[in-house]
Design an enzyme around this catalytic site. Structure first.
Site, mmCIF file in Angstrom:
data_model
loop_
_atom_site.group_PDB
_atom_site.id
_atom_site.type_symbol
_atom_site.label_atom_id
_atom_site.label_comp_id
_atom_site.label_asym_id
_atom_site.label_seq_id
_atom_site.Cartn_x
_atom_site.Cartn_y
_atom_site.Cartn_z
ATOM 1 N N VAL A 82 0.847 -1.189 0.000
ATOM 2 C CA VAL A 82 0.000 0.000 0.000
ATOM 3 C C VAL A 82 0.884 1.240 0.000
ATOM 4 C CG1 VAL A 82 -1.767 1.281 1.259
ATOM 5 C CG2 VAL A 82 -1.823 -1.224 1.230
ATOM 6 N N ARG A 90 -3.107 13.527 1.074
ATOM 7 C CA ARG A 90 -4.233 14.292 1.605
ATOM 8 C C ARG A 90 -5.308 14.568 0.547
ATOM 9 N NH1 ARG A 90 0.494 16.110 3.558
ATOM 10 N NH2 ARG A 90 0.842 15.796 5.793
ATOM 11 N N GLY A 92 -7.418 11.755 -0.166
ATOM 12 C CA GLY A 92 -8.355 10.659 0.035
ATOM 13 C C GLY A 92 -8.065 9.417 -0.777
ATOM 14 N N LEU A 93 -6.868 9.336 -1.390
ATOM 15 C CA LEU A 93 -6.567 8.189 -2.242
ATOM 16 C C LEU A 93 -6.499 6.898 -1.437
ATOM 17 C CD1 LEU A 93 -5.883 10.567 -4.127
ATOM 18 C CD2 LEU A 93 -3.960 9.216 -4.996
ATOM 19 N N LEU A 94 -5.830 6.927 -0.284
ATOM 20 C CA LEU A 94 -5.727 5.717 0.531
ATOM 21 C C LEU A 94 -7.104 5.260 0.983
ATOM 22 C CD1 LEU A 94 -4.162 3.572 2.075
ATOM 23 C CD2 LEU A 94 -3.847 5.211 3.931
ATOM 24 N N GLU A 119 3.573 2.004 9.079
ATOM 25 C CA GLU A 119 3.260 3.157 9.916
ATOM 26 C C GLU A 119 1.959 2.866 10.652
ATOM 27 O OE1 GLU A 119 4.565 7.169 8.168
ATOM 28 O OE2 GLU A 119 3.921 6.023 6.414
ATOM 29 N N TYR A 123 -3.817 2.891 10.244
ATOM 30 C CA TYR A 123 -4.888 1.942 9.949
ATOM 31 C C TYR A 123 -6.010 1.875 10.974
ATOM 32 C CZ TYR A 123 -1.953 0.582 6.094
ATOM 33 O OH TYR A 123 -1.226 0.610 4.927
ATOM 34 N N PHE A 410 4.317 -10.306 5.806
ATOM 35 C CA PHE A 410 3.796 -10.489 4.445
ATOM 36 C C PHE A 410 3.569 -9.132 3.806
ATOM 37 C CE2 PHE A 410 0.176 -10.739 7.371
ATOM 38 C CZ PHE A 410 -0.672 -9.760 6.874
#
Length: 410
Positions: A82, A90, A92-94, A119, A123, A410
């Site tokens: 990812v 900033r 909103g892509l993630l 990081e 999440y 993984f």
């Protein structure tokens, strides 16, 4: 720019992976490791976001089977690879990639989603909680020995070989262990090669990796994969034994392997990383303060289908509780659920009955494998008890005799 994620094809792989490399510092992986991950990742679960033909966002998944309390293996998407380009933060892509990935996981019938986080602060807002932690240790041979070793340790026979030659025996040991402890991954085709990955360029001055087998009555009961790095200080040798894997189906086999690693010539310390938090070595070291023990987060988890996730595991004692769960990112999980079950199985269905415990999905994710108790989470103000006694009963039921453990990344 089209901000919507789209699937990628085999032709997209190289530029997509190169963008991932740059997002993680620009240091390309070895050819061996790159080839391994390409063979394991599910290409039809990979997403990309593009700006004028350039990859600015990546998302991938492995198709995994995760052991849960009780020994069942549930389908889990292993989120990986990812990234968002620094030029496109900033926007909103993630969030879009995570939403698309979890919606697709639900359509496929995955029960859980798991990841290891580069990081960890990222999440939680997507409903993931720390479901398993790991232990690291550095044993200085001059200050730490082994005591109170289990009966039979001296009867274990040790044999040194290569990881490739020992692979079938090691895989048999892993398969026996995988059902015992929550958080372990079912060994699916191709993943056995992870134990052989040893690129020369990434050894950092250490030796080629070796494998030592522990045998009893002609049967392999454990193994350790390790390398050593000899560091001379004037005329005095030293340096670490770097333990990659250490598994055994019995305590004596484990103890014999650990003692062997501590006895290797021309080294002065043994480094172990990614161990279970209840690793037996903590009971055997002569001075636990000098073992340099360190805890860290390891596996992050969230339910994709809450009912299936709670029904798929077993419980230490009989439980009957109504959970009111909030899940802003996957709203299909929000609401009240009645969980009934015990050691033999469980059912979890929607209900209109009054809530007895209230919690967010991230908190439930943290308790799911048994790493943290519901009681401890309530003490942190993260679980509300609406019926007296419901918390204590559910907290015991969600427990497991062994700490959850993810044996490799993984």
């Amino acid at each position: 720019m089209s901000s919507e994620p789209r699937g990628i094809t085999a032709a997209d792989w190289e530029p997509w992976y190169q963008a991932l490399d740059w997002a993680f510092g620009g240091i390309a992986e070895s050819t061996e490791e790159r080839r391994l991950w390409r063979g394991l990742v599910a290409l039809d679960r990979c997403l990309g976001i593009y700006d004028e033909g350039q990859v600015v966002g990546t998302y991938g998944e492995f198709a995994l089977g995760l052991t849960v309390p009780g020994g069942a293996v549930l389908e889990a998407g292993g989120v990986t690879m990812v990234s968002v380009a620094g030029t496109h933060r900033r926007r909103g892509l993630l969030r879009r990639m995570m939403a698309r990935g979890l919606a697709a996981a639900r359509e496929r019938g995955d029960v859980l989603s798991v990841l290891t986080a580069a990081e960890p602060g990222i999440y939680g807002r997507f409903g993931y909680g720390v479901a398993a932690r790991s232990l690291s240790a550095e044993l200085d041979k001059r200050q730490v020995g082994l005591v109170n070793l289990p009966p039979g340790t001296d009867e274990v026979r040790l044999r040194v070989t290569t990881p490739a030659e020992a692979l079938p025996a090691c895989e048999a040991v892993y398969a026996e262990l995988a059902g015992r402890r929550p958080g372990m991954l079912e060994r699916r085709p191709g993943w056995e090669r992870l134990g052989l990955l040893d690129p020369p360029a990434e050894r950092g001055g250490a030796s080629e990796r070796r494998c030592v087998l522990a045998e009893r009555d002609g049967r392999v009961v454990g193994y350790a994969r390790y390398a050593s790095r000899v560091e001379w200080r004037a005329t005095v040798p030293g340096g670490p034994v770097l333990v990659k894997d250490l598994d055994a189906t019995e305590p004596a086999g484990y103890a014999a392997l650990l003692r062997y690693l501590l006895d290797l010539d021309l080294t002065d310390r043994v480094r172990l990383a990614g161990r279970p938090v209840d690793d037996p070595l903590t009971q055997w070291v002569s001075d636990v303060r000098r073992a340099d023990l360190t805890l860290r987060d390891r596996l992050y988890l969230r339910p994709v289908e809450l009912g299936g996730a709670l029904a798929g595991r077993r419980y230490a004692t009989e439980v009957d509780v109504v959970l009111a769960v909030t899940d802003d990112f996957c709203p299909w999980n929000s609401g009240r659920w009645r969980l009934t079950g015990g050691p033999a199985g469980a059912v979890c269905e929607r209900t209109t009955d009054p809530a007895e415990l209230t919690l967010d999905v991230r908190v439930l994710s943290t308790a799911y494998l048994g790493d943290a108790t519901l009681g401890a989470l309530a003490a942190a103000g993260l679980v509300g008890e609406e019926r007296a006694g419901a918390l204590a009963a559910a907290s015991v039921a969600f427990g497991h005799p062994l700490a959850p453990w993810l044996p490799h990344g993984f």
